[in-house]
Design a protein around this motif. Sequence first.
Motif, PDB file in Angstrom:
ATOM      1  N   ASP A  64       0.815  -1.218   0.000  1.00 36.75           N
ATOM      2  CA  ASP A  64       0.000   0.000   0.000  1.00 36.75           C
ATOM      3  C   ASP A  64       0.848   1.267   0.000  1.00 36.75           C
ATOM      4  OD1 ASP A  64      -2.294  -1.530   0.076  1.00 36.75           O
ATOM      5  OD2 ASP A  64      -2.628  -1.268   2.230  1.00 36.75           O
ATOM      6  N   GLU A  70       4.215  -0.702 -10.752  1.00 40.15           N
ATOM      7  CA  GLU A  70       4.283  -2.164 -10.820  1.00 40.15           C
ATOM      8  C   GLU A  70       5.025  -2.695  -9.600  1.00 40.15           C
ATOM      9  OE1 GLU A  70       6.842  -4.587 -13.756  1.00 40.15           O
ATOM     10  OE2 GLU A  70       4.807  -4.639 -14.584  1.00 40.15           O
ATOM     11  N   ARG A  90      -3.943  -7.796  -2.407  1.00 38.44           N
ATOM     12  CA  ARG A  90      -3.627  -6.598  -3.200  1.00 38.44           C
ATOM     13  C   ARG A  90      -3.476  -6.974  -4.670  1.00 38.44           C
ATOM     14  NH1 ARG A  90      -4.932  -5.411   1.219  1.00 38.44           N
ATOM     15  NH2 ARG A  90      -4.052  -3.778   2.547  1.00 38.44           N
ATOM     16  N   ARG A  93      -2.604  -4.484  -7.319  1.00 33.73           N
ATOM     17  CA  ARG A  93      -1.316  -3.790  -7.192  1.00 33.73           C
ATOM     18  C   ARG A  93      -0.113  -4.678  -7.510  1.00 33.73           C
ATOM     19  NH1 ARG A  93       0.758   0.038  -7.301  1.00 33.73           N
ATOM     20  NH2 ARG A  93       1.938   0.192  -5.392  1.00 33.73           N
TER      21      ARG A  93
END
Length: 135
Positions: A64, A70, A90, A93
Amino acid sequence: MTAFVLVPGPFTGGWVWEEVAALLREAGAEAYPVTLPGLGERRDETGAGADLETHVEYLARLVDGIDAPEVVLVGHGYGLFPVFGAADRRAGRVARIVSIDTALPENGAAWVDSAPDPEVRARLAEAARSGEDIA
């Protein structure tokens, strides 16, 4: 730019990734060699309370806080288990997961099941049952 989160196994710490991290940075990437809470030099931070959930949440929060577009999570040994958990939490992400010298676990498999040597597996399983400190 790519950011690499480098997660070691249970008996080492982020320091084992320093050379790799330096090479990644020289190539223009971000590198985050981590020591999971309760392990290595962070051993006393959580006491016996650190577990897979602690490690997954730690990595998810780390992801986060990374601004790179990337993120690649790299796991070695036990480190692959929290990598998978964080990647699941996540998914939008994490671009890739890299496994270093670690068999891919089957769903529901324990980390000790991935040790290639039967004697090592038995020792780790016994230590887990007894609460013995094997580090």
